[in-house]
Every structure is written in structure tokens, then in C-alpha cells.
Design an enzyme around this catalytic site. Structure first.
Site, mmCIF file in Angstrom:
data_model
loop_
_atom_site.group_PDB
_atom_site.id
_atom_site.type_symbol
_atom_site.label_atom_id
_atom_site.label_comp_id
_atom_site.label_asym_id
_atom_site.label_seq_id
_atom_site.Cartn_x
_atom_site.Cartn_y
_atom_site.Cartn_z
ATOM 1 N N CYS A 63 -27.095 -10.804 -23.358
ATOM 2 C CA CYS A 63 -27.048 -10.650 -21.709
ATOM 3 C C CYS A 63 -25.999 -11.449 -21.194
ATOM 4 O O CYS A 63 -25.734 -12.675 -21.582
ATOM 5 C CB CYS A 63 -28.536 -11.046 -21.566
ATOM 6 S SG CYS A 63 -28.547 -11.536 -19.601
ATOM 7 N N ASN A 105 -31.973 -5.383 -6.926
ATOM 8 C CA ASN A 105 -32.119 -4.138 -7.527
ATOM 9 C C ASN A 105 -32.754 -4.560 -8.769
ATOM 10 O O ASN A 105 -32.331 -5.071 -9.440
ATOM 11 C CB ASN A 105 -30.859 -3.479 -7.906
ATOM 12 C CG ASN A 105 -30.292 -2.591 -6.771
ATOM 13 O OD1 ASN A 105 -31.011 -2.306 -5.823
ATOM 14 N ND2 ASN A 105 -28.839 -2.304 -7.033
ATOM 15 N N HIS A 155 -34.434 -15.189 -19.335
ATOM 16 C CA HIS A 155 -33.986 -13.840 -19.325
ATOM 17 C C HIS A 155 -35.413 -13.104 -18.672
ATOM 18 O O HIS A 155 -35.460 -12.082 -18.205
ATOM 19 C CB HIS A 155 -33.917 -13.350 -20.685
ATOM 20 C CG HIS A 155 -33.198 -11.912 -20.806
ATOM 21 N ND1 HIS A 155 -31.846 -11.648 -20.330
ATOM 22 C CD2 HIS A 155 -33.852 -10.889 -21.052
ATOM 23 C CE1 HIS A 155 -31.907 -10.460 -20.523
ATOM 24 N NE2 HIS A 155 -32.973 -9.768 -21.093
ATOM 25 N N SER A 212 -28.122 -3.202 -13.633
ATOM 26 C CA SER A 212 -27.461 -2.889 -15.103
ATOM 27 C C SER A 212 -28.217 -4.082 -15.955
ATOM 28 O O SER A 212 -27.734 -4.054 -17.307
ATOM 29 C CB SER A 212 -25.942 -3.260 -14.908
ATOM 30 O OG SER A 212 -25.727 -4.577 -14.059
ATOM 31 N N CYS A 247 -27.351 -14.789 -19.152
ATOM 32 C CA CYS A 247 -28.118 -15.794 -19.820
ATOM 33 C C CYS A 247 -27.210 -17.279 -19.810
ATOM 34 O O CYS A 247 -25.894 -16.919 -19.945
ATOM 35 C CB CYS A 247 -28.630 -15.378 -21.402
ATOM 36 S SG CYS A 247 -30.295 -14.584 -21.278
ATOM 37 N N GLN A 269 -28.055 -9.962 -5.326
ATOM 38 C CA GLN A 269 -26.893 -9.928 -5.240
ATOM 39 C C GLN A 269 -26.586 -10.451 -3.818
ATOM 40 O O GLN A 269 -27.554 -10.392 -2.875
ATOM 41 C CB GLN A 269 -26.112 -8.571 -5.219
ATOM 42 C CG GLN A 269 -26.124 -8.166 -6.915
ATOM 43 C CD GLN A 269 -25.536 -6.537 -6.993
ATOM 44 O OE1 GLN A 269 -24.366 -6.772 -6.541
ATOM 45 N NE2 GLN A 269 -26.168 -5.823 -7.209
ATOM 46 N N HIS A 321 -32.142 -11.491 -11.298
ATOM 47 C CA HIS A 321 -31.106 -11.711 -10.355
ATOM 48 C C HIS A 321 -30.928 -11.039 -9.074
ATOM 49 O O HIS A 321 -31.675 -10.023 -9.135
ATOM 50 C CB HIS A 321 -29.835 -11.709 -11.232
ATOM 51 C CG HIS A 321 -29.345 -10.193 -11.236
ATOM 52 N ND1 HIS A 321 -29.859 -9.387 -12.510
ATOM 53 C CD2 HIS A 321 -28.568 -9.461 -10.753
ATOM 54 C CE1 HIS A 321 -29.486 -8.267 -12.360
ATOM 55 N NE2 HIS A 321 -28.281 -8.268 -11.316
ATOM 56 N N HIS A 375 -32.086 -9.429 -16.630
ATOM 57 C CA HIS A 375 -32.179 -10.549 -16.396
ATOM 58 C C HIS A 375 -32.639 -10.891 -14.777
ATOM 59 O O HIS A 375 -31.711 -10.349 -13.851
ATOM 60 C CB HIS A 375 -31.011 -11.435 -16.722
ATOM 61 C CG HIS A 375 -30.771 -12.871 -16.652
ATOM 62 N ND1 HIS A 375 -30.997 -13.508 -18.040
ATOM 63 C CD2 HIS A 375 -31.102 -13.642 -15.747
ATOM 64 C CE1 HIS A 375 -31.035 -14.905 -17.417
ATOM 65 N NE2 HIS A 375 -31.124 -14.902 -16.254
HETATM 66 ZN ZN LIG Z 1 -30.359 -12.901 -19.581
#
Ligand SMILES: [Zn+2]
Ligand SMILES: [Zn+2]
Ligand SMILES: [Zn+2]
Length: 352
Positions: free
Chosen positions: A53, A156, A116, A164, A56, A171, A169, A167
Site C-alpha cells: 500500500c 472517495n 490500513h 484507488s 501505509c 483528498q 484517506h 487505506h
Molecule cells: Zn495502507
């Protein structure tokens, strides 16, 4: 009971007052009550660390970049940004028919956790507070850059939303031009204020609390509803109870409350089909264009694509692509569904 009931049995249109667009609702197409989940789906990935990943801690990203051994949140400039800060100013206009302009901006990625597998519904109150704090910090930092007039924080989640990487996250895109969706809502907020003398979303929230037909969950600071005009089956609108324009005006207590309401809502989403529920969500708030914006009311939209199970998706095709969005399950039944779900995450209750 309200007049919304008068339309409940027939195809009807609903107006979205924030955008001025209409949506078509066809409740007669869902004669039977909602049946709950209909099929099994693969279990969620439960790896705490994934060596492949790129988000990570300690792993390499594009090029030579390597993530630090971060222990809470982590912010970096997107390695493949859609906007660039050093874009030169250019405009074209061929007879008003071929019109274009360059756009300056920048894109960052914010990891919520070094873990993760720790999505929003699975973060602790303290970890969520760190996420809210970093959002506010980025809104302020990017918003104060001289060429930035708007900052959008969005997430997203899920492969079908084009994410994509699983993990956790989000934007942040900051740019010179106030984007269309924000500009459209701003125009509606301004027009309402000029016409009625109050805030469209304060008034809408008051009405929803009074009707109590479309509320999903609430706390002291925030209320989540399936808006009357929702397009996506389980679309929701998160509204602050207090009128303010942007997240940098959240009190310390409201920052905790925002984390709390996000967790309650996304836990319900995950529990709905017992899956890592995919969605696009984002915060709508006042532009950072150094103008006064008393019309703005801080809120967030969640647009999830799932329809009846973890694998049945709504597609915006045909009539919707060519004419106007359409839905079968009404906003009221979707709200009933979400409201009735547990606030204990299904993975946690399985373990118990
Ligand atoms: Zn990750
Ligand atoms: Zn308001
Ligand atoms: Zn909005």
C-alpha cells in the site's frame, strides 16, 4: 403527517432548492417493503499494514517518495495532481464559442490513520478529532494561499467510486475558481436570503426536525437527513445546527461532535449491507475568496451508489443521463432504513 404523503403513491418530481434541479421519484416501482440484504459479499480486508500500500507508513510512493513512520494523520502533495500551483495565466475565446482558461491549484492527500484497516466508522473519538483538526488546518492553510479561492475536502471510498486504495484517506483540492456545484448552491443561498431574509439551510433543517420523516441521526451539533430531493438511494445531507460558513468556525466541542456524527452515520452505512459501504462525500463551505459570506451554511453531502445490497449498484444511465435523475425508493423509506440500524459496527458485533 405532512403533505409529502399526498405524493407518496405516484410518480412525482422533487426540487432540489440548493441546485434548482429537479429529480423524478417513482415510488410505485417499489411496491414491496425493503427486504434487507439479499446476498453475501466478500469480507472486508482486515490487514493493519499492507506492504504493497502506497499510503501505509514507511512504504514508497510514486517516484522516490517514501512515507514517514507516521502515527496519527499524514498529509502530502498528491503525486499525480489534477491541479498545479505554477500554472500560468492563459485565456482563449473564439467568438464566444470556444472559450477556455487555465486553472491554478493544488491537490493533497490526507491519511486518517497509519492503520490500513481503520476507516472512519472504526476510528476512536480521539482519532476522529485528529482527523477533524487536520481538515480544519488544511482548509485554513490552503485557503490563505494568495491564489486559492476555494478548498474542497472530499473522500472517495470503495473501488466502485474510483478509490484507488482502501487505506482510509481523503483528498483536498484547492483552486483559484469557485467550482460549479459550490457556485450554484451559493447562488441559491444568496437568492433565498434576499427573498426570505433567512438561511435556506437553517430553515430547511428546522422543517426537517419538525416533520421528523427523513432524519437519520443527530447529536448536539449536527443532524443527518436523507434530503427530500435525494437522487442516490441512500444519499444523506449532514447539517450543522448552528449557522456558520466553514469548518474553521467550529468550536472545539463541535469538532468532537463532527467526528461523532461522521462515525454514527458511516457505521449505519456499513451496517446497511454489512459491507465497507462505498460513497463519495465532501464538505460544502464558504469559498476562501476573502469576501464576506453570511449566506453560507456548513454542510456535507454523502453520495453512495449502492441500491439493494452490497453488490447491486444504481447507475445513472438512460433517462437520467439524458433527462433528469430518477429514483424508486423514496427518501422517506431510505431514512427509515438507515435510522433503524445499529450504531455498533457489524465487524465489532460479530467479534463480540
Ligand atoms: Zn495502507
Ligand atoms: Zn444557516
Ligand atoms: Zn452542498
Amino acid at each position: 403527517m405532512t403533505r409529502t404523503v399526498e405524493l407518496a403513491g405516484f410518480p412525482h418530481q422533487r426540487l432540489n432548492p440548493l441546485t434548482g434541479r429537479w429529480i423524478l421519484v417513482s415510488p410505485q416501482r417499489t411496491q414491496r417493503p425493503w427486504l434487507g440484504k439479499v446476498e453475501e459479499r466478500p469480507l472486508e480486508a482486515t490487514l493493519a499494514f499492507d506492504p504493497s500500500c502506497y499510503l501505509c507508513p514507511g512504504n514508497t510512493r510514486a517516484g522516490d517518495a517514501r512515507n514517514p513512520q507516521y502515527s496519527s494523520t499524514f498529509v502530502f502533495d498528491n503525486d499525480y495532481p489534477a491541479l498545479l500551483p505554477d500554472t500560468p495565466h492563459r485565456e482563449i475565446d473564439e467568438s464566444g464559442l470556444i472559450v477556455g482558461r487555465s486553472e491554478q491549484g493544488l491537490c493533497r492527500v490526507i491519511c486518517f490513520s497509519p492503520r490500513h484497516d481503520r476507516t472512519i466508522p472504526r476510528l476512536s473519538a480521539q482519532e476522529l478529532r485528529q482527523v477533524v483538526d487536520v481538515w480544519v488546518e488544511q482548509y485554513q492553510k490552503l485557503g490563505s494561499m494568495f491564489f486559492v479561492n476555494h478548498v474542497l475536502l472530499f473522500e472517495n471510498r470503495g473501488v466502485i467510486m474510483g478509490a484507488s486504495n482502501p487505506h482510509p484517506h481523503c483528498q483536498v483540492w484547492a483552486n483559484a475558481t469557485v467550482p460549479d456545484e459550490i457556485q450554484t448552491e451559493q447562488n441559491s443561498l444568496l437568492q433565498y436570503r434576499a427573498r426570505i431574509g433567512s438561511c435556506l439551510l437553517c430553515d430547511y433543517l428546522r422543517l426537517e426536525l419538525q416533520l421528523a420523516e427523513r432524519i437519520v441521526c443527530e447529536n448536539e451539533g449536527f443532524v443527518v437527513v436523507v434530503p427530500y430531493w435525494a437522487v442516490w438511494p441512500f444519499e444523506t445531507l449532514l447539517l450543522s445546527r448552528r449557522h456558520f460558513g466553514a469548518m474553521d468556525q467550529l468550536t472545539s466541542h463541535e469538532r468532537d461532535l463532527l467526528g461523532d456524527i461522521l462515525k454514527r452515520l458511516t457505521t449505519r452505512y456499513d451496517n446497511l449491507f454489512e459491507t465497507a459501504f462505498p460513497y463519495s462525500m465532501g464538505f460544502h463551505q464558504m469559498p476562501t475568496d476573502r469576501k464576506s459570506h453570511p449566506e453560507w451554511h456548513f454542510h456535507a453531502h454523502y453520495y453512495p451508489p449502492l441500491l439493494r445490497s452490497a453488490t447491486v449498484q444504481k447507475f445513472m444511465v438512460g433517462y437520467e443521463m439524458l433527462a433528469t435523475p430518477q429514483r424508486d425508493i423514496t427518501a422517506e423509506s431510505a431514512a427509515d432504513c438507515l435510522r433503524g440500524l445499529s450504531e455498533v459496527h457489524y465487524l465489532q458485533s460479530r467479534r463480540a
